[in-house]
Design an enzyme around this catalytic site. Structure first.
Site, PDB file in Angstrom:
ATOM      1  N   ARG A 537       0.810  -1.207   0.000  1.00 42.04           N
ATOM      2  CA  ARG A 537       0.000   0.000   0.000  1.00 42.04           C
ATOM      3  C   ARG A 537       0.845   1.258   0.000  1.00 42.04           C
ATOM      4  O   ARG A 537       0.313   2.363  -0.195  1.00 42.04           O
ATOM      5  CB  ARG A 537      -0.919   0.003   1.227  1.00 42.04           C
ATOM      6  CG  ARG A 537      -0.191   0.182   2.538  1.00 42.04           C
ATOM      7  CD  ARG A 537      -1.073  -0.069   3.731  1.00 42.04           C
ATOM      8  NE  ARG A 537      -2.210   0.803   3.811  1.00 42.04           N
ATOM      9  CZ  ARG A 537      -3.181   0.696   4.713  1.00 42.04           C
ATOM     10  NH1 ARG A 537      -3.145  -0.287   5.601  1.00 42.04           N
ATOM     11  NH2 ARG A 537      -4.191   1.533   4.727  1.00 42.04           N
ATOM     12  N   GLU A 554     -10.509  -0.235   4.958  1.00 42.40           N
ATOM     13  CA  GLU A 554     -11.903  -0.172   4.564  1.00 42.40           C
ATOM     14  C   GLU A 554     -12.873  -0.235   5.740  1.00 42.40           C
ATOM     15  O   GLU A 554     -13.991   0.270   5.654  1.00 42.40           O
ATOM     16  CB  GLU A 554     -12.226  -1.315   3.606  1.00 42.40           C
ATOM     17  CG  GLU A 554     -12.062  -2.696   4.239  1.00 42.40           C
ATOM     18  CD  GLU A 554     -12.527  -3.806   3.317  1.00 42.40           C
ATOM     19  OE1 GLU A 554     -13.079  -3.492   2.255  1.00 42.40           O
ATOM     20  OE2 GLU A 554     -12.335  -4.972   3.663  1.00 42.40           O
ATOM     21  N   ASP A 555     -12.460  -0.812   6.868  1.00 40.23           N
ATOM     22  CA  ASP A 555     -13.359  -0.942   8.009  1.00 40.23           C
ATOM     23  C   ASP A 555     -13.189   0.180   9.019  1.00 40.23           C
ATOM     24  O   ASP A 555     -13.717   0.103  10.134  1.00 40.23           O
ATOM     25  CB  ASP A 555     -13.142  -2.285   8.701  1.00 40.23           C
ATOM     26  CG  ASP A 555     -11.695  -2.494   9.135  1.00 40.23           C
ATOM     27  OD1 ASP A 555     -10.854  -1.663   8.762  1.00 40.23           O
ATOM     28  OD2 ASP A 555     -11.423  -3.489   9.823  1.00 40.23           O
ATOM     29  N   ASP A 642       2.310  -1.460   8.490  1.00 40.67           N
ATOM     30  CA  ASP A 642       2.180  -0.191   9.196  1.00 40.67           C
ATOM     31  C   ASP A 642       3.233  -0.042  10.295  1.00 40.67           C
ATOM     32  O   ASP A 642       3.659   1.068  10.605  1.00 40.67           O
ATOM     33  CB  ASP A 642       0.769  -0.036   9.769  1.00 40.67           C
ATOM     34  CG  ASP A 642       0.324  -1.251  10.568  1.00 40.67           C
ATOM     35  OD1 ASP A 642       1.087  -2.233  10.616  1.00 40.67           O
ATOM     36  OD2 ASP A 642      -0.782  -1.214  11.132  1.00 40.67           O
ATOM     37  N   ARG A 713       2.553  -9.311  14.589  1.00 35.62           N
ATOM     38  CA  ARG A 713       3.038  -7.977  14.936  1.00 35.62           C
ATOM     39  C   ARG A 713       4.183  -8.056  15.944  1.00 35.62           C
ATOM     40  O   ARG A 713       5.138  -7.285  15.870  1.00 35.62           O
ATOM     41  CB  ARG A 713       1.896  -7.123  15.484  1.00 35.62           C
ATOM     42  CG  ARG A 713       0.908  -6.671  14.409  1.00 35.62           C
ATOM     43  CD  ARG A 713      -0.141  -5.741  14.994  1.00 35.62           C
ATOM     44  NE  ARG A 713      -1.008  -5.194  13.977  1.00 35.62           N
ATOM     45  CZ  ARG A 713      -0.754  -4.109  13.244  1.00 35.62           C
ATOM     46  NH1 ARG A 713       0.390  -3.466  13.434  1.00 35.62           N
ATOM     47  NH2 ARG A 713      -1.596  -3.663  12.354  1.00 35.62           N
TER      48      ARG A 713
END
Length: 757
Positions: A537, A554-555, A642, A713
């Site tokens: 992304r 999107e959420d 991220d 993560r």
């Protein structure tokens, strides 16, 4: 008539007098001393003649110590030819630019030969290149070549000296006379002269050498590097002793030196004279004679007292408590003391005539060091006392910046060398000295992105630029949009209501095609749907034309007021990530690794890019600056993108992200949806193998999808810290709210009334 004769006679007499006084000395030498031509030539004039200059030091202290500046032109040329032969190289004459046009700036390292010894330091250099974004395993794609032969130590008395280098490199089919090759060297020459001789012909190769002298340095072709010890860290490295934007306390000492003095040989002159500036109060100059096996044979009357005084002070404490540090030449022009002073925020006072300073092509050392002359040693104390305190502080802050940006690890030293060479290939797109000498440093400013300072997020305040007044919303979609009730469509409606939104870009990360244009909600802004090949992304998409990017999942559930307020905050902090959902990291001493937590605490260090603003330059930095190994990690772990973006921004800015007001607590959604099948985010397309991670992650397949995501993560954060060599994330306790937020006043007085609902 008599008057005319008188004037002619006076003119003739004056002419003879002038000839006698100004040319007579040369006539006498020609007439009476021509027979002395067969005698040995007199050495160059030395300022030890007591009739010329009163001496404040013993004559033996100022005797010739081997400085190249004291050699005759013939001697200097002989030393130069012993290294470079007849080469007069420039990039235009000794470098093949055509090799770099097709595949860009790629570096190939020769494969290691069996039985070929490689020192620990040279192994670090090769590892730095092989782990970098420059490396290519294919020599046909290479623009630059690095030998596998260890050329760092060319002192033939050293145990790490490699013999018969000439014969070995001539057998390499890629050698081509050294063209497009880079040779690293830290030590050259041997006792007693320590000249620049390498013991082999480098041909047309670029030489990256420590202790480079200005006479043999080829400007615009060679690279001067610092002398660093063998225990210098591979990556990361210790930070400087002065924190960023902090004011150091007033130091106890003004000027210090503690080190060895050489009783004989090259480098002895300067160090033997250092005791003259010692006053025992604010100037401490300590030397010891204990150097070498036979130092007692050469010791002088000062040795015993010097050795006693030398043991009274600790070297590290002196650096901590001094403003300036003398960095004299050693046996060679450079010394380890130079980097030690930089790290300690102790301004280096350089006494090494003829030294080409490290990376002088890019770094302005006039802002971080005092360059003195060995012959004006007694003037150094008065010179440093005259420096204004404000300039002293600027010097100290610059030493910390240079240490952290270019010298704190072997990786940074090697990458700086390569980037300087890379800039020479395209001078029209090269970095200016301003970019090299200002935060965040030349390594983190990509000239491929832009050459205009206003396009980067770091220089707005310094040069009066402002970021653009609009933003681009980048929404990642991983599920099929079928009805207007789905979260992605509600999100589009909320974002499009912002007066600052310029366009909406949807990244469609599913194998199934996106819905037709008729099913998307109408928006006043243009919107487009992109189909990236991977789940990346953070690719620098051409569709993104604004400085600000609003990254959304999107959420995500946001209101127009939240978006407007967050964007207004970002415009004040364009170099940081500004967003809503936050997380934090911590050190787990029981497991000996970094941990990741989503619990709400007073500290934060991560802002999830599920709802965050950042500068579009970080897309280019993420894609082009990070090496392939880190991108493989992101592709292998779906929940790592991220975190890596946060780590990258923190490593660049040394600042934490900023959290803004959020109405609803964000819940991390699952990246993979049933509708996406094999093409979901974080999963390679069919027919492609999942790239390997940096380390084998522990098997945690059991449990819910949420626990697997959390485990990913955890692994991602710990592996990123290992890769960088330190933990770049910075913790903060700051949250920004709009004025009158939650105050019991009329809603009409609030600029963002929707945030209170």
């Amino acid at each position: 008539m008599q008057t005319r004769k008188k004037y002619i006679f006076l003119t003739f007499l004056a002419s003879w007098l002038l000839l006698f006084f100004f040319g007579g000395d040369q006539l006498r030498r020609f007439t009476f001393f021509s027979g002395r031509k067969a005698e040995a030539r007199r050495n160059w004039p030395r300022w030890t003649d007591r009739t010329l200059l009163r001496s404040f030091a013993d004559p033996e202290e100022l005797q010739r110590d081997g400085d190249l500046s004291l050699l005759s032109p013939r001697e200097r040329r002989a030393a130069w030819l012993s290294v470079y032969g007849s080469s007069r190289c420039r990039m235009e004459t000794c470098f093949d630019f055509s090799r770099c046009e097709r595949h860009g700036f790629k570096v190939f390292t020769y494969p290691q030969e069996r039985g070929q010894p490689v020192s620990e330091t040279y192994g670090k250099i090769l590892s730095s290149i092989e782990r970098s974004r420059y490396h290519t395993p294919n020599p046909e794609e290479a623009c630059l070549f690095i030998l596998s032969i260890d050329t760092l130590d060319r002192d033939h008395l050293s145990a790490q000296y490699v013999r018969n280098v000439d014969e070995k490199i001539r057998g390499f089919p890629l050698w081509n006379g050294g063209r497009n090759h880079l040779i690293f060297n830290l030590y050259s020459g041997t006792w007693p002269g320590y000249t620049g001789e390498l013991g082999f012909d480098i041909g047309q190769a670029i030489l990256a050498r420590a202790s480079f002298d200005t006479h043999s340095f080829r400007p615009g072709f060679d690279v001067s590097i610092p002398l660093f010890p063998k225990d210098h860290p591979q990556r990361g490295g210790d930070r400087g002793w002065l924190y960023q934007d902090s004011v150091p306390p007033k130091k106890k000492y003004l000027l210090v030196f503690k080190g060895k003095r050489y009783l004989t040989g090259i480098g002895s002159g300067t160090r033997n004279a250092l005791h003259h500036i010692h006053n025992g109060k604010d100037i401490i100059s300590l030397t010891t004679c204990k150097h070498g096996k036979d130092w007692e044979k050469h010791k002088d009357t000062r040795c015993d007292k010097d050795n006693v005084d030398y043991e009274r002070f600790d070297y590290q404490e002196l650096l901590h408590n001094s403003t300036f540090s003398i960095v004299p030449r050693g046996r060679r022009l450079g010394s380890f003391r130079f980097l030690e002073a930089l790290q300690a925020a102790c301004i280096p006072v350089l006494l090494s005539d003829g030294w080409e300073l490290p990376f002088s092509e890019a770094i302005d050392w006039g802002k971080a060091a005092v360059v003195g002359s060995e012959r004006l040693l007694l003037q150094i104390p008065s010179a440093v006392r005259c420096i204004h305190p404000e300039r002293v502080l600027a010097f100290q802050q610059q030493t910390q910046f240079l240490w952290d940006a270019y010298f704190s690890s072997v990786d940074k030293i090697v990458h700086t060398t390569l980037e300087i060479i890379k800039d020479r290939l395209s001078p029209h797109r090269s970095r200016s000295r301003l970019l090299w000498n200002a935060l965040p440093g030349g390594l983190l400013v990509l000239p491929e992105f832009s050459t205009h300072l206003g396009d980067f997020p770091f220089y707005y305040l310094q040069h009066g630029y402002s970021p653009s007044t609009k933003f681009t919303a980048l929404i990642r979609a991983v599920s099929q949009a079928g009805s207007l009730s789905q979260p992605i469509l509600r999100l589009i409606q909320a974002v499009s209501g912002s007066q600052y939104c310029a366009q909406i870009v949807v990244l469609w990360s599913c194998e199934k095609p996106p819905p037709p244009s008729g099913k998307w909600p109408p928006t006043p802004q243009p919107h487009c749907v992109l189909l990236p090949q991977l789940s990346h992304r953070f690719f620098p998409f051409e569709a993104i034309q604004t400085d600000a990017v609003l990254s959304l999942d999107e959420d995500t559930s946001l209101s127009t007021s939240e978006v407007d307020f967050a964007f207004s905050v970002w415009r004040s902090f364009p170099e940081r990530i500004v967003g809503f959902p936050t997380r934090s990291h911590f050190w787990d001493p029981e497991q000996g690794r970094w941990g990741y937590t989503s619990q709400w605490t007073n500290e934060l260090s991560i802002v999830l890019t599920a709802a965050a603003f950042y500068h579009r330059y970080y897309h280019s930095l993420f894609t082009e600056y990070l090496p392939a190994g880190l991108r493989d990690l992101v592709d292998g772990l779906a929940a790592c993108e991220d975190i890596l973006m946060n780590v990258l921004v923190a490593a660049v800015t040394k600042l934490p992200p900023i959290k803004v007001t959020q109405r609803k607590q964000h819940k991390e959604g699952l990246v993979q949806k049933a509708e996406c099948g094999d093409g979901a985010a974080g999963t390679p397309p069919p027919g492609q193998r999942s790239p390997p991670a940096l380390h084998s992650a522990p098997a945690k397949a059991k449990g819910t999808a949420g626990s697997r995501r959390f485990s990913q993560r955890q692994d991602c954060l710990d592996q990123l810290a290992n890769w960088f060599g330190y933990m770049p994330l910075v913790s903060s306790q700051l949250r920004l709210d709009p004025v009158l937020y939650k105050d019991q006043v009329s809603v009409l007085r609030k600029k963002y009334p929707g945030l209170d609902k």
